[in-house]
Design an enzyme around this catalytic site. Structure first.
Site, PDB file in Angstrom:
ATOM      1  N   LYS A  91     -43.879  43.407 -14.155  1.00  0.00           N
ATOM      2  CA  LYS A  91     -44.220  44.693 -13.529  1.00  0.00           C
ATOM      3  C   LYS A  91     -45.448  44.489 -12.641  1.00  0.00           C
ATOM      4  CE  LYS A  91     -44.458  49.596 -14.671  1.00  0.00           C
ATOM      5  NZ  LYS A  91     -44.155  50.602 -15.719  1.00  0.00           N
ATOM      6  N   GLU A 110     -38.514  62.533 -26.231  1.00  0.00           N
ATOM      7  CA  GLU A 110     -39.066  63.885 -26.370  1.00  0.00           C
ATOM      8  C   GLU A 110     -38.397  64.664 -27.502  1.00  0.00           C
ATOM      9  OE1 GLU A 110     -38.199  62.441 -23.558  1.00  0.00           O
ATOM     10  OE2 GLU A 110     -40.010  62.370 -22.358  1.00  0.00           O
ATOM     11  N   ARG A 133     -36.098  68.362 -22.021  1.00  0.00           N
ATOM     12  CA  ARG A 133     -35.250  67.501 -22.858  1.00  0.00           C
ATOM     13  C   ARG A 133     -35.226  68.009 -24.301  1.00  0.00           C
ATOM     14  NH1 ARG A 133     -34.190  62.090 -21.198  1.00  0.00           N
ATOM     15  NH2 ARG A 133     -33.109  62.317 -19.192  1.00  0.00           N
TER      16      ARG A 133
END
Ligand SMILES: Cc1ncc(C[n+]2csc(CCOP(=O)(O)OP(=O)(O)O)c2C)c(N)n1
Ligand SMILES: CC(=O)[C@@H](O)[C@H](O)COP(=O)(O)O
Ligand SMILES: [Mg+2]
Length: 625
Positions: free
Chosen positions: A283, A363, A391
């Site tokens: 990353k 979530e 969500r």
């Protein structure tokens, strides 16, 4: 840096003209373009830098004009945008009227699925694949999903079904060992086991020999694929969750080695079953600061004048407020769903590691886990962005509110959020959750009221509650005398006593309404009344009804959808006590608000001072004087 290769090619269709070495240089030029634009405009820098070779290899093997490539979250797709016809517009990234920071079907025929929330790519890819089969078409379908996003519940639900669906999907697992922070949980450990397990060496050799037959095609490739399947099965004896789910697992591969990636993508293209290709990337690749700190460079902000040190963000103010309460109340625990930094929780995590829980991109699990913590006697505060709470709507309703469990939702990024655009706006929390019985919804205008609300909710309230606040900076005290106490619990607060015109608002719009009152007084010599609702549920009807009787024009402003907004609810109540009242509801119309700076978005939806003044002038033109 001159973009000689980027200038040489129009788009992905010209990649075939470049030799391997030239393609590697092209990747360097693409990185420079991404760094330059994201540094200026803001954006998801580290994730997109890590996926450059992945995208170039995908576009060298697959044709996005017919093959469906679906990115998960889509924050890593900047190279894809540059190579699919948006190179010349890339400098408008995330700007009002510019290109979106996420894949968007209406922006380009090469963007096959709108994304922004994690965990959707495999489900969407499976839908595309099954449609292809049922319509007897023959294109490829590829999902590109990160190592944290594949741990999201939706991803696991899709992986569970894929084998039974008997359709072919190519899943590219982009494993950079990072979420925004470090990825959590057993799946992250399993992926690192898969990346380092020596038995995969054998499998890669088998893959390589299968690739040798690729150009010959025909029965030879059939033969070698059969052998490949057998060798993979034997090589992967140690448990592999994907194989256990009936999904062919190939990997790990070097996600920055174009030759290796193109080889395995070509094989996957020829393969006749679904396959998960595990690639290892870095990353932030190619930009040292982002490589060293991928968390900090996950999302970079657009260049703006530095706010003065005094100003504090809402996220930081809320997290520090809860931290102070936690110092004295050992029942307080804080939760986040992979948004530690965004929600300002890093300090809480350091101070109270045993009372801090990052559940990953989960979530739904977070809210019901919080419900269990509350049922067990704790005082959980779940920090979550408004958009991501979407969500976990049923968990809030079914697992928390219905049982009256004292979970406090610290609802960040409520209202318009700016450059992330449609997929991240926080406009549904009021319409969705104001209907939940027994739920308290607080909307503080400043830090003083926010602290009063959290403190009372945690110490004195055994009720489920939401404290909602916007993205950005929090005024320490707004329309409040220095040592004045906060208004009483659950009461609205009249900030300015006037006549005829009544302005009502809550949270982030109050400062705009204060400015509007001053303008109205200057221009029309009318002194408006201004009310801060403070609580959206329950509403302080006693205060409001008295005000409705004494005023002839009400302008109610809120950063929420109008449909299902508080303004819609209050209109009915107002007309009952004053049938001549003129009502204006300044809220977000029935549309998706595109990316851009927040003040451009506010003007676009008409939640601004000029609009308030315009409504007063229209009223005065018709009102009997
Ligand atoms: C449902 C949902 N929750 C949280 C987020 C915020 N978010 C965006 S990217 C990200 C991390 C994604 O990690 P990974 O999938 O590994 O991709 P990477 O950034 O490492 O390339 C998170 C938590 C989101 N977009 N959607
Ligand atoms: C892609 C994603 O969902 C997150 O990175 C999100 O963009 C963070 O938003 P903030 O920048 O407001 O923290
Ligand atoms: Mg990752």
């Amino acid at each position: 840096m001159s973009h000689s290769y980027l200038d040489m090619i129009n788009d992905y269709r010209d990649l075939y003209r470049l030799k391997l070495e030239e393609k590697n240089r092209l990747c360097g030029e693409i990185r420079q373009m991404i760094i330059g634009v994201a540094t200026e405009n803001g954006g998801h820098l580290a994730s997109s830098l890590g996926a450059v070779e992945l995208v170039v290899a995908l576009l060298s093997v697959f044709d996005p004009m017919k093959d469906k490539i679906v990115f998960d979250v889509g924050h890593q797709a900047y190279a894809y945008k540059i190579l699919t016809g948006r190179k010349d517009r890339f400098h408008t990234l995330r700007q009002w009227g510019g290109i979106s920071g996420f894949p968007k079907r209406e922006e380009s025929p090469y963007d096959h699925f709108d994304t922004g929330h994690a965990g959707t790519s495999i489900s969407a890819a499976m839908g595309y694949a099954k449609a292809r089969d049922l319509l007897h078409q023959s294109h490829n379908v590829i999902a590109v999903v990160g190592d944290a996003s594949i741990s999201n519940g939706m991803s696991l639900e899709a992986l569970n079904q894929i084998e039974e669906l008997k359709t072919k999907v190519i899943i590219v697992l982009n494993d950079n060992k990072m979420s925004i922070n470090f990825p959590i949980g057993g799946l992250a450990k399993h992926l690192s086991h898969l990346s380092t397990n020596p038995s995969y060496r054998k499998m890669k050799d088998a893959l390589r020999s299968a690739c040798k037959n690729l150009p010959l095609g025909g029965s030879l490739i059939e033969e070698s694929l059969k052998k490949l399947k057998y060798q993979i099965k034997t090589a992967l004896q140690p448990i592999n969750m994907f194989e256990a789910l009936g999904i062919n697992y190939w990997g790990p591969f070097n996600g920055h080695n174009l030759e290796e990636l193109e080889e395995v993508f070509k094989l996957a293209k020829a393969f006749d079953e679904s396959v998960l290709i595990h690639v290892i990337t870095k990353k932030g690749k190619g930009y040292a600061p982002a490589e060293e700190n991928p968390t900090k460079y996950h999302g970079v902000s657009p260049k703006r004048p530095r706010p003065d040190a005094e100003i504090v963000s809402w996220s930081k103010a809320c997290a520090e407020c809860v931290e102070r309460i936690a110092e004295k109340d050992k029942r307080v625990v804080c939760l986040t769903a992979a948004m530690e930094e965004g929600c300002g929780l890093s300090r809480f995590k350091k101070r109270f590691p045993d009372r801090f829980f990052d559940v990953g991109i989960a979530e739904e699990h977070m809210l019901t886990y919080a419900a269990g913590l509350a049922a067990g006697g704790m005082r959980p505060v779940a920090f979550i962005y408004s958009t991501f709470l979407q969500r976990a709507g049923d968990q809030l309703y079914h697992d928390i509110a219905m049982q009256k469990l004292p979970v406090v939702i610290s609802l960040d990024r409520s209202g318009l959020v700016g450059e992330d655009g449609e997929t991240h706006q926080g406009l549904l929390d009021i319409p969705w959750f104001k209907s939940v019985p027994g739920l308290i919804i607080a909307s503080p205008r400043d830090v003083a009221d926010m602290e009063f609300m959290f403190s009372n909710l945690i110490k004195n309230c055994d009720m489920p509650a939401i404290v909602r606040y916007p993205k950005g900076d929090a005024p320490k005290r707004l329309a409040r005398d220095v040592d004045a106490p906060c208004a009483p619990w659950l009461k609205a607060e009249v900030l300015r006593h006037g006549r005829e015109v009544l302005l009502i608002g809550h949270g982030g719009v109050i400062s705009m309404l204060i400015e509007s009152c001053n303008k109205i007084a200057d221009i029309y010599n009318i002194d408006p009344t201004l009310v801060d609702l403070r609580f959206l549920k329950p509403l302080d009807l006693e205060t409001l009804n008295k005000l409705f009787v004494d005023h002839s024009l009400v302008i109610m402003a809120e950063e929420s959808y109008a449909i299902g907004g508080i303004g819609e609810q209050l209109l009915g109540l107002a007309q009952r006590v004053n049938k001549h009242i003129r009502w204006e509801h300044m809220a977000v119309p029935d549309l998706y608000v595109p990316h851009g700076a927040k003040d451009e978005q506010l003007r676009y939806v008409g939640i601004c001072c000029d609009e308030v003044v315009k409504k007063v002038s229209e009223y005065l033109e018709t009102a009997p004087r």
